[in-house]
Motif scaffolding. Structure first.
Motif, short mmCIF file in Angstrom:
data_model
loop_
_atom_site.label_atom_id
_atom_site.label_comp_id
_atom_site.label_asym_id
_atom_site.label_seq_id
_atom_site.Cartn_x
_atom_site.Cartn_y
_atom_site.Cartn_z
N LYS A 90 -67.37 5.72 74.90
CA LYS A 90 -66.55 6.92 74.65
C LYS A 90 -66.40 7.23 73.17
CE LYS A 90 -62.26 4.25 75.05
NZ LYS A 90 -61.03 4.04 75.86
N TRP A 91 -66.67 6.26 72.31
CA TRP A 91 -66.57 6.52 70.87
C TRP A 91 -67.60 7.56 70.43
CZ3 TRP A 91 -71.03 5.50 68.15
CH2 TRP A 91 -71.96 4.66 68.77
N VAL A 92 -68.66 7.76 71.23
CA VAL A 92 -69.71 8.70 70.84
C VAL A 92 -69.16 10.12 70.76
CG1 VAL A 92 -71.92 9.71 71.51
CG2 VAL A 92 -71.54 7.26 71.81
N TRP A 93 -68.33 10.52 71.74
CA TRP A 93 -67.78 11.87 71.71
C TRP A 93 -66.31 11.91 71.30
CZ3 TRP A 93 -68.92 9.23 76.22
CH2 TRP A 93 -67.92 9.07 77.16
N SER A 94 -65.76 10.76 70.93
CA SER A 94 -64.36 10.75 70.49
C SER A 94 -64.10 11.61 69.25
CB SER A 94 -63.90 9.31 70.25
OG SER A 94 -64.64 8.70 69.21
N PRO A 95 -65.06 11.73 68.28
CA PRO A 95 -64.78 12.61 67.15
C PRO A 95 -64.54 14.06 67.56
CG PRO A 95 -66.62 11.15 66.65
CD PRO A 95 -66.32 10.99 68.10
N LEU A 96 -65.22 14.51 68.61
CA LEU A 96 -65.00 15.88 69.08
C LEU A 96 -63.61 16.04 69.66
CD1 LEU A 96 -68.47 16.57 70.77
CD2 LEU A 96 -67.72 17.14 68.45
N VAL A 97 -63.16 15.04 70.44
CA VAL A 97 -61.82 15.09 71.01
C VAL A 97 -60.78 15.03 69.89
CG1 VAL A 97 -60.21 13.95 72.59
CG2 VAL A 97 -62.66 14.02 73.12
N ASP A 98 -61.09 14.32 68.83
CA ASP A 98 -60.16 14.16 67.72
C ASP A 98 -59.97 15.45 66.94
OD1 ASP A 98 -58.39 12.67 66.31
OD2 ASP A 98 -59.86 11.43 65.28
N ARG A 99 -61.05 16.22 66.78
CA ARG A 99 -61.00 17.36 65.88
C ARG A 99 -61.28 18.72 66.50
NH1 ARG A 99 -60.92 16.18 60.34
NH2 ARG A 99 -59.91 14.17 60.10
N LEU A 100 -62.09 18.78 67.56
CA LEU A 100 -62.54 20.07 68.07
C LEU A 100 -61.45 20.74 68.90
CD1 LEU A 100 -65.11 21.86 68.19
CD2 LEU A 100 -65.59 20.80 70.41
N PRO A 101 -61.05 21.96 68.53
CA PRO A 101 -60.05 22.68 69.33
C PRO A 101 -60.68 23.28 70.58
CG PRO A 101 -60.72 24.02 67.47
CD PRO A 101 -61.42 22.71 67.31
N ILE A 102 -59.88 23.42 71.63
CA ILE A 102 -60.32 24.09 72.85
C ILE A 102 -59.82 25.53 72.78
CG2 ILE A 102 -60.20 24.09 75.37
CD1 ILE A 102 -59.58 21.12 75.23
N PHE A 105 -56.44 27.16 74.73
CA PHE A 105 -55.56 26.09 75.18
C PHE A 105 -54.96 25.30 74.02
CE2 PHE A 105 -58.11 26.88 78.97
CZ PHE A 105 -57.13 26.87 79.96
N THR A 106 -55.75 25.04 72.99
CA THR A 106 -55.22 24.29 71.84
C THR A 106 -54.13 25.09 71.14
OG1 THR A 106 -57.28 23.08 71.50
CG2 THR A 106 -55.80 23.25 69.62
N ARG A 107 -54.30 26.41 71.07
CA ARG A 107 -53.28 27.23 70.42
C ARG A 107 -51.99 27.25 71.24
NH1 ARG A 107 -54.84 33.36 69.44
NH2 ARG A 107 -54.58 33.35 71.71
N LEU A 108 -52.10 27.22 72.56
CA LEU A 108 -50.92 27.27 73.43
C LEU A 108 -50.26 25.91 73.60
CD1 LEU A 108 -52.24 29.62 76.26
CD2 LEU A 108 -50.67 30.20 74.41
N ARG A 112 -53.70 17.60 71.24
CA ARG A 112 -53.72 16.45 72.15
C ARG A 112 -53.47 16.86 73.59
NH1 ARG A 112 -56.65 14.01 68.63
NH2 ARG A 112 -55.55 13.21 66.80
N ARG A 113 -52.49 17.69 73.83
CA ARG A 113 -52.15 18.06 75.20
C ARG A 113 -53.26 18.88 75.85
NH1 ARG A 113 -46.86 20.64 76.66
NH2 ARG A 113 -47.32 22.10 74.98
N SER A 114 -53.92 19.74 75.10
CA SER A 114 -54.99 20.55 75.68
C SER A 114 -56.16 19.68 76.14
CB SER A 114 -55.47 21.60 74.68
OG SER A 114 -55.98 21.00 73.50
N LEU A 118 -57.41 19.13 80.07
CA LEU A 118 -58.80 19.40 80.42
C LEU A 118 -59.42 18.17 81.10
CD1 LEU A 118 -61.27 21.28 80.28
CD2 LEU A 118 -61.80 20.26 78.05
N ALA A 119 -59.17 16.99 80.54
CA ALA A 119 -59.72 15.76 81.12
C ALA A 119 -59.14 15.50 82.51
CB ALA A 119 -59.45 14.58 80.20
N GLN A 120 -57.83 15.70 82.67
CA GLN A 120 -57.19 15.47 83.96
C GLN A 120 -57.71 16.43 85.02
OE1 GLN A 120 -53.14 15.80 82.68
NE2 GLN A 120 -52.97 13.63 82.13
N ALA A 121 -57.95 17.68 84.62
CA ALA A 121 -58.52 18.64 85.56
C ALA A 121 -59.92 18.21 85.99
CB ALA A 121 -58.57 20.03 84.93
#
Length: 464
Positions: A90-102, A105-108, A112-114, A118-121
């Motif tokens: 999971k470290w391979v795509w963790s930088p995207l989760v760390d920085r990339l906005p959705i 959803f990220t604005r709302l 972290r919550r967005s 998304l993952a839970q869905a």
């Protein structure tokens, strides 16, 4: 500029304290220490831990039970266990989760919550896909849905680790880790014993001469598991987003990729320099005794003559409860004595408990002895895990918390999982007693590394 993690509640907003540095003041009273388990951040971590622990067995252990009952051969089931490698990488795509906005959803909801929602869905949709598939008729669909669940579950872990680290100061990380483990273990009981219980009660009396396997029963069970993910969804919706850190602006795509992919790892090496090798070595082997031994635990129970009901009751329910007790004790002791001392205690107990299995092998079919050994082993594992999670959290720079923590948690599995693949061959050659003794000896280098790492002071996390 130095950033500190936002505290919860506000009057506890102290800067992070190194696990190796002595406390500047006297330790808090025991009653004040225990109150941390009633704080909102800790209670949130309890239910989010449940959301994180639910998918694991549903794509690994429980899925294997379902596939075997459906008549899928053991070789295929073994290959399908590679689905679990999503957690190790999971470290391979963790930088995207760390920085990339959705988008939107990220604005709302916040960064972290967005990602958590998304993952839970994705997990719920994957479980629904598994539930509406019959492996006898569409094994490929089951596999792809299981892979989607594992990928989204690993993504949830990345976002959740960052959410936890950023939700409280370092003095409370051990308590948050203990609450997280409690929820996680409760979910494993539900996804392990609970799903079997639901499937058994969803079965209908078969007609004379009909096959015992009923796909509809498993469909009901997995639909219930998909609905159980709502615990995490509701928790995320009612939670506050951790205080957002101001990220340095980037001028072009190359600079953005460098900040997302390279900088989190470069930051860790830059802060710890040559000591980074020592720390990463400790992370890579801290749980090696437990992981290598655990692969042969179930075959050992079978060979010793324990029934399915005995193993389920002692290891899946009672053993998990003892792990929860150990996690609670580990969290409290870490706050009272310091993380590094409890990390050493956990390493000693984890290796020593493997020797108890060597003793158990000489007792024959002794249910009382099984209860005592499993109790000791799970208690030790809970203490070690609570301290280890708190230690990993203390190493992260809050500016790259998701990426760095994902790297650490992936590293702690790769070597042990690889080595554990040879455990069956070792048992065939030398027997269980020698195997359990060997796994205990694997813990000796861990003790040395913990002692050396205790002298490392955590440097401040500097934003670029």
């Amino acid at each position: 500029m130095t950033h500190t993690r936002p505290a919860d509640p506000p009057n506890l907003s102290a800067a992070p304290v190194s696990p190796t540095s002595p406390a500047a003041t006297a330790p808090p009273r025991w009653i004040d220490t225990l109150k941390v388990y009633r704080e909102p951040a800790t209670l949130r971590m309890l239910s989010l831990g449940f959301s994180a622990g639910l998918p694991l067995l549903l794509v690994l252990g429980t899925l294997g039970f379902w596939l075997r009952e459906a008549g899928i051969d053991r070789t295929t089931i073994g290959y399908l266990s590679w689905v679990g490698l999503a957690y190790a990488f999971k470290w391979v795509w963790s930088p995207l989760v760390d920085r990339l906005p959705i988008p939107l959803f990220t604005r709302l909801l916040g960064r972290r919550r967005s990602w958590l929602l998304l993952a839970q869905a994705g997990i719920m949709l994957g479980l629904f896909g598994m539930a509406t598939s019959d492996p006898q008729l569409a094994l490929d669909r089951v596999v792809w849905c299981a892979l989607a669940v594992a990928f989204c579950s690993a993504t949830q872990d990345i976002a959740l680790d960052a959410f936890r680290i950023e939700s409280a100061n370092s003095e409370r990380q051990a308590a948050l880790a203990a609450a997280y483990q409690t929820g996680y273990r409760l979910a494993m009981i539900w996804a392990g014993a609970g799903v079997l219980w639901v499937a058994a009660r969803a079965e209908v009396a078969p007609a004379a001469g009909a096959a015992l396997y009923q796909a509809g029963a498993w469909q009901t069970a997995y639909l219930v598991m998909a609905a159980s993910m709502l615990v995490g969804v509701v928790t995320v919706l009612v939670s506050k987003e951790p205080a957002r850190l101001a990220l340095p602006p980037t001028r072009n795509a190359a600079e953005w990729l460098r900040s997302v992919l390279v900088e989190p790892f470069a930051d860790f090496v830059r802060r710890y320099r040559w000591q980074a090798v020592l720390i990463l070595s400790l992370i890579a082997i801290y749980r090696i005794s437990d992981v290598v031994m655990g692969i042969m635990a179930n075959p050992f129970y079978v060979d010793m003559g324990y029934t399915k009901d005995e193993v389920a009751a002692v290891t899946k329910v009672f053993g998990v409860i003892m792990t929860l007790v150990g996690a609670f004790i580990g969290g409290v002791l870490s706050m009272r004595l310091g993380v590094m001392r409890v990390l050493m205690l956990g390493a000693v107990l984890s290796a020593g408990s493997n020797l108890l299995f060597a003793w158990l092998g000489s007792q024959g079919h002794n249910l009382q002895a099984l209860v005592w050994v499993v109790s000791a082993d799970n208690l030790a594992g809970g203490i070690a895990s609570a301290a280890f999670i708190a230690y990993l959290s203390s190493l992260t720079n809050v500016n790259y918390s998701a990426t760095q923590y994902a790297l650490f948690s992936s590293m702690m599995l790769l070597l042990p999982k690889w080595l554990a693949g040879f455990s069956g061959k070792f048992v065939d050659a030398y027997g269980y007693s020698q195997f359990f003794t060997m796994t205990a000896l694997l813990g000796v280098p861990v003790l040395l590394l913990v002692a050396l790492a205790s002298n490392i002071k955590t440097p401040p996390a500097q934003a670029e």
